[in-house]
Design a protein around this motif. Structure first.
Motif, PDB file in Angstrom:
ATOM      1  N   LYS A 160      -0.083   9.325  10.692  1.00 45.88           N
ATOM      2  CA  LYS A 160      -0.585   8.609   9.517  1.00 45.88           C
ATOM      3  C   LYS A 160      -0.462   9.476   8.290  1.00 45.88           C
ATOM      4  O   LYS A 160      -0.630  10.693   8.368  1.00 45.88           O
ATOM      5  N   SER A 214       0.317   9.205   3.635  1.00 44.94           N
ATOM      6  CA  SER A 214       0.409   8.389   2.439  1.00 44.94           C
ATOM      7  C   SER A 214       1.608   8.897   1.640  1.00 44.94           C
ATOM      8  O   SER A 214       1.874  10.105   1.625  1.00 44.94           O
ATOM      9  N   LYS A 266       4.604   4.719  -3.150  1.00 50.40           N
ATOM     10  CA  LYS A 266       5.470   3.939  -2.254  1.00 50.40           C
ATOM     11  C   LYS A 266       5.264   2.435  -2.411  1.00 50.40           C
ATOM     12  O   LYS A 266       6.233   1.662  -2.394  1.00 50.40           O
ATOM     13  N   THR A 294       2.788   4.970   8.128  1.00 51.87           N
ATOM     14  CA  THR A 294       2.551   5.343   9.525  1.00 51.87           C
ATOM     15  C   THR A 294       3.903   5.466  10.206  1.00 51.87           C
ATOM     16  O   THR A 294       4.908   4.965   9.709  1.00 51.87           O
ATOM     17  N   LYS A 327       0.839  -1.208   0.000  1.00 47.53           N
ATOM     18  CA  LYS A 327       0.000   0.000   0.000  1.00 47.53           C
ATOM     19  C   LYS A 327       0.875   1.260   0.000  1.00 47.53           C
ATOM     20  O   LYS A 327       2.047   1.203   0.360  1.00 47.53           O
ATOM     21  N   ASP A 328       0.256   2.382  -0.341  1.00 48.50           N
ATOM     22  CA  ASP A 328       0.955   3.670  -0.238  1.00 48.50           C
ATOM     23  C   ASP A 328       0.857   4.252   1.177  1.00 48.50           C
ATOM     24  O   ASP A 328       1.491   5.257   1.491  1.00 48.50           O
ATOM     25  N   ASP A 329       0.034   3.630   2.032  1.00 46.90           N
ATOM     26  CA  ASP A 329      -0.141   4.142   3.398  1.00 46.90           C
ATOM     27  C   ASP A 329       1.179   4.136   4.149  1.00 46.90           C
ATOM     28  O   ASP A 329       1.955   3.184   4.042  1.00 46.90           O
TER      29      ASP A 329
END
Ligand code: TMP
Ligand code: ASP
Length: 238
Positions: A40, A42, A46, A33, A29-31
């Motif tokens: 949090k 994005s 990524k 943390t 994912k592009d998320d």
């Protein structure tokens, strides 16, 4: 190979089952943390970069005799991997002082160690991944003595291989985090990812940070740093 049910969603990846009980599909994912999920955000692109970089580095390590979970890159974000049960330890190798090491021991960042260090954290978000030693890991039956010895030997060998590879591309490998898993027959293999999310990369000449510290510390230029690492290590920005 196709995804069936989602088995797990982590902070940066999802894991799916496949029709083959011994294989899974990881989807990046592009998320992003930091600080145990407190911060949090994005990072655009990524997932693609971390997928491609991890696979390149896992293939390099396999060539040099380190067993990994890698099977096949399926597309930009998804990779087929061997199903493992993760040893619940974060294995951190450091070549240069930075991050929690510098903070914990009250030293500057950037001290080049004569010998690399290793440390383990218990993989438990509720507890904030506390530092633990090998005796604690044995007492908690997280791994056997033989497994811990194997993990340590692999981690230092991985460090030698990655440090040399990064240097060829003008990158200093400051520190990084690894996770290992067990195959059904008990074999220990490298799992998870090796990416700017899980490593500190500094430009050899300028010491500019080319990793997730740009996100953690609000330094800006986060996407540019990830793209630069991909350009240097994979030779393109596809
Ligand atoms: P630290 O200095 O914060 O302990 O981080 C050491 C290395 O481990 C650094 O390269 C970043 C990586 N890391 C992770 O991959 N996941 C984490 O949750 C943390 C805290 C660090
Ligand atoms: N990804 C980790 C978290 O959110 C921390 C980090 O990489 O700094 O807990």
């Amino acid at each position: 190979m196709e995804k069936t049910v989602q088995l797990y969603e982590g902070k940066a990846k999802k894991v799916y089952a496949t029709k083959d009980e011994n294989l899974c599909i990881v989807s990046y994912k592009d998320d992003a943390t930091a600080f145990n999920g407190e911060k949090k955000g994005s990072i655009l692109g990524k997932g693609v970069i971390n997928n491609r970089l991890t696979n390149r580095l896992m293939q390099l390590l396999e060539e040099k005799g380190i067993p990994t979970h890698f099977v096949e890159e399926l597309n930009d974000r998804e990779t087929l991997v061997k199903k493992v049960s993760i040893v619940p330890l974060e294995v951190i190798i450091r070549n240069i002082s930075a991050g929690s090491f510098a903070k914990r021991y009250g030293v500057d960042e950037g001290i080049v160690f004569k010998n690399p260090t290793i440390e383990f954290s218990l993989k438990n978000d509720d507890l904030g991944d506390p530092l633990i030693n090998a005796y604690h890991a044995l007492a908690l039956e997280l791994a056997t003595e033989a497994e811990i010895e194997t993990i340590k030997a692999f981690a230092f060998k991985i460090n030698d291989i990655l440090k040399a590879f990064m240097l060829e591309h003008g990158i200093e490998l400051v520190d990084f985090k690894l996770e290992f898993g067990r195959l059904p027959d008990g074999t220990i293999v490298l799992a998870d990812e090796i990416s700017p999310d899980t490593c500190r990369f500094w430009d050899v000449k300028t010491h500019e940070k080319l990793d997730k510290d740009r996100f953690r510390r609000d330094l800006g230029g986060v996407e540019d740093a990830y793209n630069e690492v991909m350009r240097r290590l994979l030779g393109d920005t596809k």
